[in-house]
Design an enzyme around this catalytic site. Structure first.
Site, PDB file in Angstrom:
ATOM      1  N   ASN A   1      97.850  15.640  71.451  1.00 50.91           N
ATOM      2  CA  ASN A   1      97.390  16.365  70.092  1.00 50.91           C
ATOM      3  C   ASN A   1      96.538  15.180  69.465  1.00 50.91           C
ATOM      4  O   ASN A   1      96.683  14.395  68.697  1.00 50.91           O
ATOM      5  CB  ASN A   1      98.581  16.540  69.166  1.00 50.91           C
ATOM      6  CG  ASN A   1      98.207  17.450  67.865  1.00 50.91           C
ATOM      7  OD1 ASN A   1      96.979  17.586  67.558  1.00 50.91           O
ATOM      8  ND2 ASN A   1      99.107  18.068  67.232  1.00 50.91           N
TER       9      ASN A   1
ATOM     10  N   TYR B   1     101.350  23.135  59.094  1.00 50.89           N
ATOM     11  CA  TYR B   1     101.785  22.140  59.925  1.00 50.89           C
ATOM     12  C   TYR B   1     103.288  21.770  60.130  1.00 50.89           C
ATOM     13  O   TYR B   1     103.974  20.943  61.017  1.00 50.89           O
ATOM     14  CB  TYR B   1     101.370  20.659  59.352  1.00 50.89           C
ATOM     15  CG  TYR B   1      99.703  20.664  59.467  1.00 50.89           C
ATOM     16  CD1 TYR B   1      99.154  20.174  60.689  1.00 50.89           C
ATOM     17  CD2 TYR B   1      99.148  20.753  58.174  1.00 50.89           C
ATOM     18  CE1 TYR B   1      97.650  20.426  60.736  1.00 50.89           C
ATOM     19  CE2 TYR B   1      97.795  20.755  58.338  1.00 50.89           C
ATOM     20  CZ  TYR B   1      96.930  20.548  59.459  1.00 50.89           C
ATOM     21  OH  TYR B   1      95.417  20.750  59.609  1.00 50.89           O
TER      22      TYR B   1
ATOM     23  N   ASP C   1      86.034  11.862  77.527  1.00 48.22           N
ATOM     24  CA  ASP C   1      85.707  11.072  78.800  1.00 48.22           C
ATOM     25  C   ASP C   1      87.199  10.482  79.150  1.00 48.22           C
ATOM     26  O   ASP C   1      87.421  10.331  80.465  1.00 48.22           O
ATOM     27  CB  ASP C   1      84.742  10.036  78.507  1.00 48.22           C
ATOM     28  CG  ASP C   1      83.224  10.701  78.382  1.00 48.22           C
ATOM     29  OD1 ASP C   1      83.301  11.972  78.664  1.00 48.22           O
ATOM     30  OD2 ASP C   1      82.538   9.893  77.893  1.00 48.22           O
TER      31      ASP C   1
ATOM     32  N   HIS D   1      98.759  21.794  69.526  1.00 52.23           N
ATOM     33  CA  HIS D   1      98.120  21.671  68.102  1.00 52.23           C
ATOM     34  C   HIS D   1      99.471  22.371  67.360  1.00 52.23           C
ATOM     35  O   HIS D   1      99.670  23.375  67.838  1.00 52.23           O
ATOM     36  CB  HIS D   1      96.927  22.477  67.851  1.00 52.23           C
ATOM     37  CG  HIS D   1      95.736  21.410  68.481  1.00 52.23           C
ATOM     38  ND1 HIS D   1      95.209  20.371  67.844  1.00 52.23           N
ATOM     39  CD2 HIS D   1      95.366  21.646  69.576  1.00 52.23           C
ATOM     40  CE1 HIS D   1      94.294  19.941  68.536  1.00 52.23           C
ATOM     41  NE2 HIS D   1      94.172  20.721  69.803  1.00 52.23           N
ATOM     42  N   LEU D   2      99.861  21.850  66.221  1.00 56.75           N
ATOM     43  CA  LEU D   2     100.943  22.423  65.298  1.00 56.75           C
ATOM     44  C   LEU D   2     100.417  23.750  65.038  1.00 56.75           C
ATOM     45  O   LEU D   2     101.171  24.666  64.814  1.00 56.75           O
ATOM     46  CB  LEU D   2     101.337  21.523  64.260  1.00 56.75           C
ATOM     47  CG  LEU D   2     101.946  20.230  64.778  1.00 56.75           C
ATOM     48  CD1 LEU D   2     102.234  19.142  63.661  1.00 56.75           C
ATOM     49  CD2 LEU D   2     103.448  20.537  65.415  1.00 56.75           C
ATOM     50  N   SER D   3      99.215  23.811  64.498  1.00 55.22           N
ATOM     51  CA  SER D   3      98.608  25.150  63.902  1.00 55.22           C
ATOM     52  C   SER D   3      97.667  25.794  65.022  1.00 55.22           C
ATOM     53  O   SER D   3      97.395  25.107  66.062  1.00 55.22           O
ATOM     54  CB  SER D   3      97.698  24.671  62.568  1.00 55.22           C
ATOM     55  OG  SER D   3      96.619  24.061  62.987  1.00 55.22           O
TER      56      SER D   3
ATOM     57  N   ARG E   1      87.101  24.059  63.430  1.00 55.22           N
ATOM     58  CA  ARG E   1      88.233  23.752  64.052  1.00 55.22           C
ATOM     59  C   ARG E   1      88.619  24.565  65.660  1.00 55.22           C
ATOM     60  O   ARG E   1      89.483  24.145  66.200  1.00 55.22           O
ATOM     61  CB  ARG E   1      89.438  23.931  63.227  1.00 55.22           C
ATOM     62  CG  ARG E   1      89.752  23.172  62.264  1.00 55.22           C
ATOM     63  CD  ARG E   1      91.065  23.255  61.326  1.00 55.22           C
ATOM     64  NE  ARG E   1      91.004  22.777  60.150  1.00 55.22           N
ATOM     65  CZ  ARG E   1      91.532  21.495  59.840  1.00 55.22           C
ATOM     66  NH1 ARG E   1      91.854  20.699  60.778  1.00 55.22           N
ATOM     67  NH2 ARG E   1      91.686  21.040  58.391  1.00 55.22           N
TER      68      ARG E   1
ATOM     69  N   HIS F   1      87.801  18.079  68.017  1.00 57.22           N
ATOM     70  CA  HIS F   1      86.902  18.964  67.985  1.00 57.22           C
ATOM     71  C   HIS F   1      85.270  18.378  68.085  1.00 57.22           C
ATOM     72  O   HIS F   1      84.303  18.960  68.242  1.00 57.22           O
ATOM     73  CB  HIS F   1      86.546  19.502  66.452  1.00 57.22           C
ATOM     74  CG  HIS F   1      88.155  20.088  66.100  1.00 57.22           C
ATOM     75  ND1 HIS F   1      88.755  21.314  66.771  1.00 57.22           N
ATOM     76  CD2 HIS F   1      88.951  19.530  64.940  1.00 57.22           C
ATOM     77  CE1 HIS F   1      89.788  21.310  66.029  1.00 57.22           C
ATOM     78  NE2 HIS F   1      90.217  20.412  65.137  1.00 57.22           N
TER      79      HIS F   1
END
Length: 142
Positions: free
Chosen positions: A73, A22, A86, A99-101, A110, A79
């Protein structure tokens, strides 16, 4: 341009999570960097973070009225949260999923994002710099 940056579940605990995954910074530092990048890009940014799914949806609805672009994010909600999907589907402005990762290189569960097909751009695994890339994309189109 006005940009909404909406961060979801557990991003308030970034500095307590695995720094290898992260980036080793806290949410306050991340938001400070986002505001500094926004100043350079001459845009106005509003950062928000919540651990409450309904609040995240409400913030999406609020941004419909003012944002010219959105950076999302949602964290783990990416997921499985069709409520957030929506809400994101309502946007008529570009949405960038960050996403940081690199979620596509992590655990199997994931790798799927329910909002991926709604995003004009996805930025995965670039740490905090992913937010800078997202802002640049929204402001300059690159």
């Amino acid at each position: 341009m006005r940009v909404a940056v909406l961060n979801g579940v557990n991003l308030d605990a970034l500095d307590k999570r695995d720094p290898e995954i992260y980036g080793g910074i806290g949410l306050a530092e991340l938001e400070s960097q986002i505001y500094a990048w926004s100043k350079v890009l001459e845009c106005t940014t509003r950062c928000r973070q919540t651990n409450h799914e309904g609040q995240f949806v409400d913030w999406c609805h609020d941004a419909l009225d003012w944002a010219g672009g959105v950076i999302l994010n949602p964290g783990a909600w990416s997921h499985y949260s069709y409520a957030i999907r929506d809400a994101v589907e309502l946007f008529k402005v570009p949405v960038v999923e960050v996403h940081l990762s690199n979620i596509e290189a992590r655990e199997e569960w994931r790798r799927h994002s329910v909002i991926a097909e709604l995003a004009a751009k996805r930025i995965l695994g670039k740490g905090p710099a992913g937010y800078r890339e997202a802002l640049t994309y929204l402001v300059e189109g690159t």
